[in-house]
Design a protein around this motif. Structure first.
Motif, mmCIF file in Angstrom:
data_model
loop_
_atom_site.group_PDB
_atom_site.id
_atom_site.type_symbol
_atom_site.label_atom_id
_atom_site.label_comp_id
_atom_site.label_asym_id
_atom_site.label_seq_id
_atom_site.Cartn_x
_atom_site.Cartn_y
_atom_site.Cartn_z
ATOM 1 N N UNK A 108 -2.964 6.261 2.833
ATOM 2 C CA UNK A 108 -3.305 7.092 1.679
ATOM 3 C C UNK A 108 -2.765 8.509 1.867
ATOM 4 N N UNK A 109 -1.988 8.988 0.913
ATOM 5 C CA UNK A 109 -1.420 10.337 1.013
ATOM 6 C C UNK A 109 -2.311 11.398 0.393
ATOM 7 N N UNK B 2 -9.807 5.115 8.751
ATOM 8 C CA UNK B 2 -8.405 4.794 9.006
ATOM 9 C C UNK B 2 -7.536 4.821 7.760
ATOM 10 N N UNK B 3 -8.088 5.268 6.623
ATOM 11 C CA UNK B 3 -7.318 5.243 5.377
ATOM 12 C C UNK B 3 -6.127 6.200 5.414
ATOM 13 N N UNK B 4 -6.135 7.122 6.375
ATOM 14 C CA UNK B 4 -4.996 8.034 6.441
ATOM 15 C C UNK B 4 -3.708 7.270 6.759
#
Lengths: 415, 415
Positions: free
Chosen positions: B302-303, B297-299
């Motif tokens: 985080x770019x 789920x880091x999207x």
């Protein structure tokens, strides 16, 4: 020729509850093997007096050398030192060298000198002390019933300093070791069973002192030959003969003639060809770049990476077209080709690895299930693409993707 | 309340020569602990009949449950199954479910059906078979003298499937477990000795069934409390009381109230504040991005990252000025500030981590020795910089840099 056997004992509850992965043991085993010493058992026990004593007894029964790590810290849960003192007899005494070392470290780091730091310099008088140049806890070398026991801190770089600077050199002096050689062939593209079938006559004809092992590893298959011989020359002769036979049998699926990380394999190919690499990573999130830069000297052939995790980054930095993302999606052959082209340009690279995929646990769809990955490798005028589908968890999908992508570039470079 | 004890036996020469790091054991230990089972020993032995039998005997003496992994593959070096058949008595028989599974897998993968694949379906008749949904080797559940022995493949995802799907649920049915709880406080900024000094009264006052452990970890210090109690409610009450006391005592150096990776800690801070992260990495080569994207789920926060390993990439992609690199060098406060500014812009991020350093073994100089690292963290109008000097090897310098840089951003976010 008598084999020299070792046991490794690791002490610490963190190893038994799964809080820490034991990386020390693998490193220590490599060092011992290089010295011709065969590790026959590794045992991990908790910070518990009885458990430690039982391990010392059991491992001392069959091994010439017992290396112990952990439990030497300055806090109450660290009990290895008093237990060793009890087991080997004698009393605790202050060691002048260890004391000086503690005082130096405390001073350099600008810390207060605490009673518990001074206790680090108290050691069993039955031990020969191994000074610790990287920390406050000294190492201890004991001998009992013809066995050698060495206790070292569990902190990896402190243990490594002692192993390299003292333990291995002293063990080499004490024993006449047989030569022990391992040699690994890495292959890709065929499974364990099929490869075993292809080389079954070779395997059956191996002499009794040689051993062949199969290690599947992230989509690759490693074949390891091991030999024992009275001396280095004999071992090398045996090994060279068998290994070259194996290499010939499996030439079509050969990746490398040593157990090297894929970054090292790629690096030496790139260096030979005078090419510089760049990567464009979506789903691998920089892990390929991280594996590449783990190789010392990689700046000679690696320019960098664009980790384009967000679609915006794919567009802004790599120049992937919005229309491509819209029409085909981020995980598609079209997108990964544009990522590759963009990376070649923006990173001024001669060749490129580009990946985009769905690592899970979420983000899958019927057409593009979790584990779907598109990979592009190549240079400006010869991009190759391939679709993979991995069926593991997020971590393993990522690792498999990294190795597969690097292996695709290796194939491209070798053609 | 009787504790339930387990031993883990890992079989395979690769573990004894240091070719493979054992990650299975840590995972298995976590699962067992969650179920209230205490792992008291972990033993690794080679692919050797006598060594395996000795381990079965020794571990069976003191543990209720013995979990075994490895040595179940289709090749000649895999001997676990015949040795288990010999040890537990009986004979080898064909298992219909396992045979069907092998045939399904061979067919799905489009492989030829080999004799050695069929042998995977031959199992000791003394065993209850655990079907393997992820591979060809079935698991085996044996009972002897009131002890339970379970043999599973060493391939991590195959073992994990059996543990979650069969072994843990069946063990829960068989034993009445006490509650076993671990809870970890992560701190930063003070050493083990100093922290121990601050909480020595707390530690001395802990009840006998509770244990405190100190785990230094990449510049952080983890404090782990463990408690046993007859039931979950009692264990939680004990734990909550002690843990909140500990947290209060160390509030000024607290990083997190759980043993979570730094990526998870950062992720939840970023999510709460609605900020998106980008990184600009030179010496860490993408490892920070890789640790960040390891979080599912880091999207959402985080770019991406620019891994600007080459100076050209620092200039071309991040807009670092040639004059800055020339005057101050790539490892400098000025460069890392321009990297950060460039990353904020090109990655359209709200906050950033930028790092540049010398990881070794080469590249150091008297003014900038190996291990020198500059870190910048922050946002457009509030960049913070800090210089570190690590004194380890390349790998550890890199890992220390990643954690330190992420911790600097954490501090910036929490202020």
């Amino acid at each position: 020729m008598e084999k020299i056997f070792a046991s490794l004992i690791t002490i610490g509850d963190e190893l038994l509850i799964g809080q820490t992965i034991d990386t020390n043991s693998a490193w220590m085993a490599q060092q011992l093997n290089d010295a011709g010493i065969w590790v026959q058992r590794r045992v991990a026990v908790g910070d518990d007096r009885q458990a430690i004593i039982r391990a010392l007894e059991e491992e001392g029964a069959d091994s010439h050398i017992i290396l112990i790590t952990g439990g030497l810290g300055p806090t109450a849960d660290d009990i290895t030192k008093p237990v060793l003192c009890e087991y080997f007899g004698g009393k605790m005494v202050q060691n002048a060298g260890a004391l000086q070392n503690v005082m130096d470290i405390v001073q350099t780091r600008g810390l207060p000198m605490l009673e518990r730091n001074l206790e680090q310099a108290m050691v069993p008088d039955a031990a020969t002390i191994i000074q610790n140049k990287r920390g406050t806890a000294p190492g201890m070398w004991f001998e009992k019933n013809g066995r050698i026991y060495v206790s070292m801190p569990g902190v990896p770089h402190e243990m490594k300093g002692m192993m390299e600077g003292y333990v291995i050199p002293h063990l080499r002096q004490r024993f006449t070791m047989p030569a022990l050689l391992h040699h690994t062939l890495i292959t890709s593209g065929q499974g364990e069973s099929s490869v075993a079938e292809r080389i079954k006559d070779f395997e059956a004809a191996l002499p009794a002192h040689m051993k062949l092992a199969y290690l599947p590893s992230y989509g690759l298959l490693k074949l390891r030959l091991t030999t024992f011989a009275p001396d280095q020359a004999a071992a090398e002769a045996d090994m060279n003969k068998a290994f070259s036979e194996l290499g010939t049998l499996l030439a079509d699926i050969r990746v490398a003639d040593r157990d090297e990380p894929m970054g090292v394999i790629l690096g030496s190919l790139l260096k030979t060809r005078g090419l510089r690499l760049g990567t464009a990573e979506s789903c691998t999130g920089g892990k390929i770049a991280s594996m590449v830069t783990a190789v010392p000297g990689s700046s000679a052939w690696f320019n960098g990476s664009v980790v384009s995790y967000a679609n915006e980054t794919k567009m802004n930095v790599l120049g992937v077209r919005a229309a491509t993302l819209e029409q085909y999606g981020a995980v598609s052959e079209e997108t990964v080709k544009e990522m590759a082209a963009g990376a070649l340009e923006v990173l001024r690279a001669d060749c490129v690895i580009a990946v985009s995929g769905i690592m899970g646990p979420d983000g899958g769809s019927p057409e593009k299930p979790v584990g779907t990955v598109w990979i592009a490798v190549g240079g400006k005028n010869s991009l190759r693409t391939r679709r993979y589908h991995f069926r593991y968890d997020r971590e393993r999908n990522t690792d498999m993707t990294c190795i597969a992508a690097m292996n695709e570039l290796r194939k491209w470079l070798e053609n």
